[in-house]
Design a protein around this motif. Sequence first.
Motif, PDB file in Angstrom:
ATOM      1  N   GLN A 234       0.794  -1.328   0.030  1.00 31.60           N
ATOM      2  CA  GLN A 234       0.064  -0.098  -0.030  1.00 31.60           C
ATOM      3  C   GLN A 234       0.789   1.211  -0.101  1.00 31.60           C
ATOM      4  OE1 GLN A 234      -2.511  -0.473   3.541  1.00 31.60           O
ATOM      5  NE2 GLN A 234      -3.544  -2.516   2.790  1.00 31.60           N
ATOM      6  N   ALA A 235       1.889   1.108   0.706  1.00 31.02           N
ATOM      7  CA  ALA A 235       2.998   2.283   0.864  1.00 31.02           C
ATOM      8  C   ALA A 235       3.541   2.697  -0.414  1.00 31.02           C
ATOM      9  CB  ALA A 235       3.750   1.949   1.974  1.00 31.02           C
ATOM     10  N   TRP A 236       3.709   1.629  -1.148  1.00 34.23           N
ATOM     11  CA  TRP A 236       4.613   1.737  -2.670  1.00 34.23           C
ATOM     12  C   TRP A 236       3.238   2.478  -3.459  1.00 34.23           C
ATOM     13  CZ3 TRP A 236       8.210   1.614   0.087  1.00 34.23           C
ATOM     14  CH2 TRP A 236       9.344   0.682   0.272  1.00 34.23           C
ATOM     15  N   GLY A 237       1.974   2.086  -3.438  1.00 36.35           N
ATOM     16  CA  GLY A 237       1.290   2.800  -4.052  1.00 36.35           C
ATOM     17  C   GLY A 237       1.052   4.371  -3.860  1.00 36.35           C
TER      18      GLY A 237
ATOM     19  N   MET B   6       3.890   5.942  -5.532  1.00 34.63           N
ATOM     20  CA  MET B   6       4.088   6.158  -6.859  1.00 34.63           C
ATOM     21  C   MET B   6       3.058   7.336  -7.322  1.00 34.63           C
ATOM     22  SD  MET B   6       6.142   4.306  -8.252  1.00 34.63           S
ATOM     23  CE  MET B   6       5.986   4.024  -9.943  1.00 34.63           C
ATOM     24  N   ALA B   7       1.588   7.459  -6.494  1.00 31.69           N
ATOM     25  CA  ALA B   7       0.991   8.335  -6.661  1.00 31.69           C
ATOM     26  C   ALA B   7       1.745   9.984  -6.222  1.00 31.69           C
ATOM     27  CB  ALA B   7      -0.153   8.338  -5.687  1.00 31.69           C
ATOM     28  N   ARG B   8       2.481   9.936  -5.196  1.00 35.59           N
ATOM     29  CA  ARG B   8       3.265  11.130  -4.943  1.00 35.59           C
ATOM     30  C   ARG B   8       4.207  11.666  -6.018  1.00 35.59           C
ATOM     31  NH1 ARG B   8       4.717  10.560   1.584  1.00 35.59           N
ATOM     32  NH2 ARG B   8       2.304  10.493   2.165  1.00 35.59           N
ATOM     33  N   LEU B   9       4.658  10.472  -6.687  1.00 35.05           N
ATOM     34  CA  LEU B   9       5.615  10.977  -7.926  1.00 35.05           C
ATOM     35  C   LEU B   9       4.785  11.142  -9.279  1.00 35.05           C
ATOM     36  CD1 LEU B   9       8.124   8.078  -7.399  1.00 35.05           C
ATOM     37  CD2 LEU B   9       8.572  10.504  -6.733  1.00 35.05           C
ATOM     38  N   GLY B  10       3.760  11.271  -9.179  1.00 34.24           N
ATOM     39  CA  GLY B  10       2.620  11.836 -10.295  1.00 34.24           C
ATOM     40  C   GLY B  10       2.338  10.645 -11.374  1.00 34.24           C
ATOM     41  N   TYR B  11       2.765   9.317 -10.891  1.00 30.74           N
ATOM     42  CA  TYR B  11       2.485   8.184 -11.840  1.00 30.74           C
ATOM     43  C   TYR B  11       1.008   7.463 -11.590  1.00 30.74           C
ATOM     44  CZ  TYR B  11       7.579   8.474 -12.596  1.00 30.74           C
ATOM     45  OH  TYR B  11       8.649   8.827 -12.855  1.00 30.74           O
TER      46      TYR B  11
ATOM     47  N   GLN C 161      -3.985  -6.885  -4.113  1.00 34.79           N
ATOM     48  CA  GLN C 161      -4.733  -6.091  -3.460  1.00 34.79           C
ATOM     49  C   GLN C 161      -5.173  -4.820  -4.759  1.00 34.79           C
ATOM     50  OE1 GLN C 161      -3.109  -3.647  -0.098  1.00 34.79           O
ATOM     51  NE2 GLN C 161      -1.725  -5.580   0.407  1.00 34.79           N
ATOM     52  N   ASN C 162      -4.772  -5.180  -5.895  1.00 35.67           N
ATOM     53  CA  ASN C 162      -5.148  -4.344  -7.175  1.00 35.67           C
ATOM     54  C   ASN C 162      -4.779  -2.837  -6.503  1.00 35.67           C
ATOM     55  OD1 ASN C 162      -5.841  -5.628  -9.383  1.00 35.67           O
ATOM     56  ND2 ASN C 162      -7.517  -6.688  -7.843  1.00 35.67           N
ATOM     57  N   VAL C 163      -3.499  -2.645  -6.276  1.00 35.15           N
ATOM     58  CA  VAL C 163      -3.246  -1.050  -5.471  1.00 35.15           C
ATOM     59  C   VAL C 163      -3.107  -0.210  -6.783  1.00 35.15           C
ATOM     60  CG1 VAL C 163      -1.213   0.296  -4.893  1.00 35.15           C
ATOM     61  CG2 VAL C 163      -1.614  -2.190  -4.020  1.00 35.15           C
ATOM     62  N   ALA C 164      -3.952   0.858  -6.432  1.00 37.61           N
ATOM     63  CA  ALA C 164      -4.274   1.808  -7.292  1.00 37.61           C
ATOM     64  C   ALA C 164      -3.390   2.168  -8.294  1.00 37.61           C
ATOM     65  CB  ALA C 164      -5.167   3.147  -6.777  1.00 37.61           C
TER      66      ALA C 164
END
Length: 379
Positions: free
Chosen positions: A159-162, A165-170, A191-194
């Motif tokens: 979840q943290a990796w998701g 990646m969101a914080r990096l704009g991906y 978990q199908n992380v977003a």
Amino acid sequence: MTETVEPFTWHVAQDAIDDLHRRIDATRWPERETVDDWSQGVPLDALRDFVDHWRNHYDWRSTEAWINAQGLSTTTIDGVDIRFLHVRSAHENARPLLLTHGWPGSILEFRAAIPRLVDPEAHGGTAADAFHVVIPSLPGYGLSGKPTRHGWKVEKIAQAWGVLMARLGYAKWYAQGGDWGAAVTTQIGRQNVAGCAGIHLNMPIARPLPEDLAAPGPDELKALAALQHYQEWDAGYSKQQQTRPQTIGYSLVDSPVGLAGWIYEKMWAWTDNQGRAEDALSRDSMCDNLMLYWLTAAGASSARLYWESFASFAPAEITMPVGASVFPKEILPAPRKWAERHYTKLVHWGVLDKGGHFAAWEQPEVFVNELRKTFAAMD
């Protein structure tokens, strides 16, 4: 706590290097083993020779400079500082790719793979093979912070990796991993992380069913033999780290030779070599990896992931696209028959001629080619 992503520079004080040297010089060595092989662990002469290189012929500073030049960054997720490499390709439309290491590896496992991923045209590929690369240190490993409370299991790391990646704009990205990286990446898929559009594993996680044991085929016999060897001869470290990480941590944090022996043995046991770890990995690269554990005193905090998550090292049904690569000296191999039960969209299954547990480190060119094939099949 901040949600910003900021550049980070890591400079190791010379006092830390000097302290390492003093500790090595003051080592109280045990007597020689009573056998002529590795069956009792790392032979005394082999470890003395390796440690002599570490003490007298190895220079940390070049690797420190390399790490700082790779877009080293930091962000805080749920109270833990996550440090990571972020190397963007010159191709703006490159696929964002998250790479997760394991134990006793580090972000440096991917060092030789990075230029092949971000600049494919200079390494036998085309612009369509380009990736933007994100390589975080696991919590408690190397550069990342150490959780002060339990609960940082592989499910939480996924979840943290998701979040990262969101914080990096991906908004759309892919994930890859082996060892604990495979466990984390499996959880990303489960978990199908977003944002994650597909995963690749170089240690796919699967287990046999009773009918497999009753009538195993050739691939299954090989896998079962490897599993038996691991359980009987190679799993002592994991049981110790799974049950008493704090106890073993005192030795790993205090003694550089103790840490070197603990990790160097796995470099020998888990690589595709002809009898020496150095057949598969250079001494300097093994020392680089070792330094990430020693300089950050990560012996206990890295072992703690076994206590947190060993039960999570299990197969999981994944409905997003999956690719897998099987290297011949993988410690926990899984035949395709077993894996297909869990991966409903298996787009690539590569069987390679050489390489071991540290696929990206041992065979970076082959490893990158496997990723190109896998993620091209997901577009």
